[in-house]
Structures are given as C-alpha cells and as structure tokens.
Write a protein that holds these residues in place. Structure first.
Motif, PDB file in Angstrom:
ATOM      1  N   MET A  12       0.815  -1.221   0.000  1.00 38.29           N
ATOM      2  CA  MET A  12       0.000   0.000   0.000  1.00 38.29           C
ATOM      3  C   MET A  12       0.844   1.265   0.000  1.00 38.29           C
ATOM      4  O   MET A  12       0.492   2.242  -0.656  1.00 38.29           O
ATOM      5  CB  MET A  12      -0.972   0.010   1.196  1.00 38.29           C
ATOM      6  CG  MET A  12      -2.058  -1.026   1.107  1.00 38.29           C
ATOM      7  SD  MET A  12      -2.838  -1.128  -0.522  1.00 38.29           S
ATOM      8  CE  MET A  12      -4.081   0.120  -0.424  1.00 38.29           C
ATOM      9  N   THR A  37      12.879  -3.209   5.576  1.00 36.92           N
ATOM     10  CA  THR A  37      13.831  -3.829   4.655  1.00 36.92           C
ATOM     11  C   THR A  37      14.161  -2.746   3.620  1.00 36.92           C
ATOM     12  O   THR A  37      13.348  -2.472   2.739  1.00 36.92           O
ATOM     13  CB  THR A  37      13.196  -5.062   3.962  1.00 36.92           C
ATOM     14  OG1 THR A  37      12.698  -5.936   4.974  1.00 36.92           O
ATOM     15  CG2 THR A  37      14.184  -5.784   3.067  1.00 36.92           C
ATOM     16  N   LYS A  40      13.341  -2.338  -0.438  1.00 36.58           N
ATOM     17  CA  LYS A  40      12.032  -2.000  -1.039  1.00 36.58           C
ATOM     18  C   LYS A  40      11.922  -0.501  -1.305  1.00 36.58           C
ATOM     19  O   LYS A  40      11.413  -0.088  -2.337  1.00 36.58           O
ATOM     20  CB  LYS A  40      10.894  -2.405  -0.092  1.00 36.58           C
ATOM     21  CG  LYS A  40      10.513  -3.858  -0.152  1.00 36.58           C
ATOM     22  CD  LYS A  40       9.215  -4.050   0.628  1.00 36.58           C
ATOM     23  CE  LYS A  40       8.996  -5.475   1.024  1.00 36.58           C
ATOM     24  NZ  LYS A  40       7.924  -5.632   2.019  1.00 36.58           N
TER      25      LYS A  40
HETATM   26  N1  LIG Z   1      -3.911  -4.171   1.162  1.00 37.81           N
HETATM   27  C1  LIG Z   1      -4.944  -3.349   1.078  1.00 37.81           C
HETATM   28  O1  LIG Z   1      -5.773  -3.367   0.135  1.00 37.81           O
HETATM   29  C2  LIG Z   1      -5.141  -2.320   2.162  1.00 37.81           C
HETATM   30  C3  LIG Z   1      -6.188  -1.398   2.054  1.00 37.81           C
HETATM   31  C4  LIG Z   1      -6.312  -0.411   3.035  1.00 37.81           C
HETATM   32  C5  LIG Z   1      -5.425  -0.358   4.102  1.00 37.81           C
HETATM   33  N2  LIG Z   1      -4.427  -1.291   4.186  1.00 37.81           N
HETATM   34  C6  LIG Z   1      -3.491  -1.204   5.310  1.00 37.81           C
HETATM   35  O2  LIG Z   1      -2.220  -0.847   4.789  1.00 37.81           O
HETATM   36  C7  LIG Z   1      -1.213  -1.251   5.720  1.00 37.81           C
HETATM   37  C8  LIG Z   1      -0.050  -1.867   4.957  1.00 37.81           C
HETATM   38  O3  LIG Z   1      -0.525  -3.016   4.266  1.00 37.81           O
HETATM   39  P1  LIG Z   1       0.358  -3.642   3.115  1.00 37.81           P
HETATM   40  O4  LIG Z   1      -0.524  -4.582   2.382  1.00 37.81           O
HETATM   41  O5  LIG Z   1       1.062  -2.566   2.367  1.00 37.81           O
HETATM   42  O6  LIG Z   1       1.436  -4.461   3.979  1.00 37.81           O
HETATM   43  P2  LIG Z   1       2.922  -4.853   3.554  1.00 37.81           P
HETATM   44  O7  LIG Z   1       2.994  -5.132   2.103  1.00 37.81           O
HETATM   45  O8  LIG Z   1       3.386  -5.886   4.510  1.00 37.81           O
HETATM   46  O9  LIG Z   1       3.760  -3.510   3.809  1.00 37.81           O
HETATM   47  C9  LIG Z   1       4.081  -3.058   5.071  1.00 37.81           C
HETATM   48  C10 LIG Z   1       5.500  -2.518   4.971  1.00 37.81           C
HETATM   49  O10 LIG Z   1       5.828  -1.855   6.184  1.00 37.81           O
HETATM   50  C11 LIG Z   1       7.204  -2.092   6.422  1.00 37.81           C
HETATM   51  N3  LIG Z   1       7.508  -1.851   7.832  1.00 37.81           N
HETATM   52  C12 LIG Z   1       7.099  -2.538   8.924  1.00 37.81           C
HETATM   53  N4  LIG Z   1       7.586  -1.974  10.060  1.00 37.81           N
HETATM   54  C13 LIG Z   1       8.316  -0.910   9.661  1.00 37.81           C
HETATM   55  C14 LIG Z   1       9.073   0.065  10.363  1.00 37.81           C
HETATM   56  N5  LIG Z   1       9.188   0.057  11.711  1.00 37.81           N
HETATM   57  N6  LIG Z   1       9.711   1.019   9.651  1.00 37.81           N
HETATM   58  C15 LIG Z   1       9.630   1.041   8.292  1.00 37.81           C
HETATM   59  N7  LIG Z   1       8.918   0.137   7.568  1.00 37.81           N
HETATM   60  C16 LIG Z   1       8.277  -0.818   8.246  1.00 37.81           C
HETATM   61  C17 LIG Z   1       7.397  -3.535   6.018  1.00 37.81           C
HETATM   62  O11 LIG Z   1       8.764  -3.787   5.808  1.00 37.81           O
HETATM   63  P3  LIG Z   1       9.372  -5.254   5.517  1.00 37.81           P
HETATM   64  O12 LIG Z   1       9.679  -5.234   4.056  1.00 37.81           O
HETATM   65  O13 LIG Z   1      10.606  -5.361   6.347  1.00 37.81           O
HETATM   66  O14 LIG Z   1       8.337  -6.265   5.923  1.00 37.81           O
HETATM   67  C18 LIG Z   1       6.556  -3.609   4.746  1.00 37.81           C
HETATM   68  O15 LIG Z   1       7.279  -3.302   3.581  1.00 37.81           O
HETATM   69  C19 LIG Z   1      -1.883  -2.216   6.697  1.00 37.81           C
HETATM   70  O16 LIG Z   1      -2.044  -1.564   7.921  1.00 37.81           O
HETATM   71  C20 LIG Z   1      -3.229  -2.510   6.054  1.00 37.81           C
HETATM   72  O17 LIG Z   1      -4.228  -2.737   7.016  1.00 37.81           O
HETATM   73  C21 LIG Z   1      -4.254  -2.250   3.248  1.00 37.81           C
END
Ligand SMILES: NC(=O)c1ccc[n+]([C@@H]2O[C@H](COP(=O)([O-])OP(=O)(O)OC[C@H]3O[C@@H](n4cnc5c(N)ncnc54)[C@H](OP(=O)(O)O)[C@@H]3O)[C@@H](O)[C@H]2O)c1
Length: 277
Positions: A12, A37, A40
């Motif tokens: 996202m 990481t 990315k």
């Molecule tokens: N997917 C959807 O359609 C959708 C829709 C609305 C809202 N959301 C919300 O969007 C959020 C993210 O979802 P996503 O699908 O994008 O998840 P994701 O692909 O797992 O991305 C989350 C990212 O955050 C990084 N991260 C975690 N802790 C961190 C820190 N302390 N400092 C910097 N980066 C950090 C992770 O790094 P790593 O590479 O190390 O894991 C990962 O790249 C969630 O809260 C979700 O509820 C998602």
C-alpha cells in the motif's frame, strides 16, 4: 505543496507513492520514504528519480509535513513510539490501518492526526479513499491532504464509527468481488470446458461495464437487474437461485469482519498502552 513522507513501502505504501506521482498529485522530489527492509524503498527511488530514501521512521517524520504510516497494524505501535518525540504540532500524521483510533493517536502524539483508508483500486487512479479527521486537524490540513488524494481517488469523509463497514465495502470489496468472479470462472471452466483465459476476459469486461453503468450512467443495482432479467427468463432464474443460496451470507460476512475488527482494536489499544474502552 506539502511534502509527504511514507513509513513502509510495501503493497500500500508503494501504491500510494506511485499513485501520487503518476496522477501528478506530488512530484517524486517532494516525497521521502523508509522501509524496514531498505531494499524496497531503494527500488522505489530507482523507479522514481528524486524520491529520497532515509534510514528510519524518525527521519521521515523530521522531513515531512504529512507523514503516512503504511505498515501493518501489528507494527504501528513501534512506529508511533519511534516518531513520537520527533513530530510537532504543525505536522499531520496519517495511518492507513483501520483498527487505529484517531483520538488515541492524538492523545499520544503532539501532531494532528487523520486516518486514511486507501483501496487497491486507487492504483487505477480511481475509487474512494476513506478519511477520518482528528479534532486538531484544521481546514487547511484537510484541504492539503485531500489535494494529495483527489488526483487519484475520491476522498470520502466518514464518521469513525463507520470505518470498518466503509473499509469492508471500499478496501476489502475488491478482494471479495475478485473471489466471486474467480468462482464464476472456475465453475464455467469446470462445467463447460470454456477456455479459462477467455472466461476471465469476459467477466473482467463485464465488471468494468457494470461499474461504468453504476458510476457514469446513473443505473442502480435494481435497474441493472430489471434491464437484464426478463420475467421467466434465464437471468431471472439465476437471480432467484443466488437469492435463495446466498440467503444471509453478507450479513454473516459483515458480522465476521466486525468481530475480527473488535479484537484488532483491543490489541491495538493494549499495544499503544491504553486501557480497553
Ligand atoms: N492491502 C490493502 O488493500 C489495504 C487497504 C487499506 C489499508 N491497508 C493497510 O495498509 C497497511 C499496509 O498493508 P500492506 O498490504 O502494504 O502491507 P505490507 O505489504 O506488509 O507492507 C508493510 C511494509 O511496512 C514495512 N515496515 C514494517 N515496520 C516498519 C518500520 N518500523 N519502519 C519502516 N517500515 C516498516 C514492512 O517492511 P518489511 O519489508 O521489512 O516487511 C513492509 O514493507 C496495513 O495496515 C493494512 O491494514 C491495506
């Protein structure tokens, strides 16, 4: 133009950054990003010249007027802890995860807070972005944030009590709809032997056309059904079948998502060191 920062450039975070750049909402050189990481975020900077990658959430918070927190809910408390001594009263912090209360976050951070729930369809520069504003957010903050969101989406202000259901409809919806279409295609292939790729193209074109009728042509759900279903015909039979078989499936779906949401909110409050409501 407000400088924006992104903590987390996974699915996202990356989608939002790219939608802002592609839609002209913000040039890459007004964006700062970090990811746990680092590769990315570096890949994102390689794709968008001028985008600045920094090592940690605190660095993003120092450099951005609007700070988007795009990490999974489980990682939100750590990010909030790491930026809490860095953000100031002039900044707007914007988490994108639904189990976060703007009121809770405003009580922890000195900054202003808004919750924005995007949708994967924003990648196609359309769909809604759901917005909930904290008490400290001013009209200027709201205008600034929505000027970043509106080039690629329709910002829709909602009351916090409707965050979950609005997210079900707008953000989970594409996944639910994709499952329905997948099952339809699977059954078509299994029952008739039609080519899978052809069946996929037909349902995708049908979905796009239906969405256009609903959004651009003033059709309603009921008027589409009336136009297609001749009494006693095949569509009418199919509709009767679905009504009977699905019965209360969507009621149970909404109850299930809301039960999980209640658990997630409790866990979030505990991790943010607050007492359960
Ligand atoms: N997917 C959807 O359609 C959708 C829709 C609305 C809202 N959301 C919300 O969007 C959020 C993210 O979802 P996503 O699908 O994008 O998840 P994701 O692909 O797992 O991305 C989350 C990212 O955050 C990084 N991260 C975690 N802790 C961190 C820190 N302390 N400092 C910097 N980066 C950090 C992770 O790094 P790593 O590479 O190390 O894991 C990962 O790249 C969630 O809260 C979700 O509820 C998602």
């Amino acid at each position: 133009m407000a400088a924006a920062g992104f903590i987390g450039t996974g699915n996202m975070g990356r989608m939002l950054v790219e939608a802002m750049i592609r839609s002209g909402a913000l040039p890459a050189d007004r964006i700062t990003a970090c990811n746990r990481t680092p590769r990315k975020a570096e890949e994102l900077a390689e794709a968008h010249s001028g985008l600045r990658v920094v090592p940690a959430p605190e660095d993003v918070a120092r450099l951005s007027e609007i700070v988007f927190i795009c990490v999974r809910p489980v990682d939100v408390p750590d990010v909030v802890a790491s930026i809490s001594s860095v953000v100031g009263a002039h900044q707007l912090v914007v988490p994108i995860a639904s189990p976060i209360s703007v009121e809770d976050l405003e009580s922890i951070l000195p900054a202003k807070v808004a919750l924005v729930i995007p949708s994967v369809v924003n990648r196609a520069l359309c769909g809604a972005t759901l917005c909930v504003y904290g008490k400290r957010a001013t009209d200027t903050d709201i205008r600034r944030l929505e000027s970043l969101l509106s080039p690629f989406s329709t910002p829709v202000r909602i009351e916090e009590r409707f965050v979950r259901i609005a997210s079900d409809l707008s953000s989970c919806g594409p996944a639910f709809l994709a499952l329905f279409l997948q099952k339809f295609v699977d059954a078509a292939v299994a029952e008739t032997g039609i080519d899978r790729e052809l069946a996929g193209r037909l349902v995708s074109a049908m979905t796009l056309g239906t969405a256009k009728l609903l959004t651009a042509e003033s059709f309603t759900f009921a008027s589409i059904r009336e136009r297609v279903a001749v009494p006693g015909g095949i569509t009418a039979l199919g509709l009767e079948f679905l009504e009977r078989e699905w019965n209360d499936v969507f009621v149970r779906l909404v109850r299930a998502t809301h039960a999980k949401f209640a658990e997630d909110c409790t866990a979030m409050r505990e991790r943010l060191n607050r007492r359960p409501r």
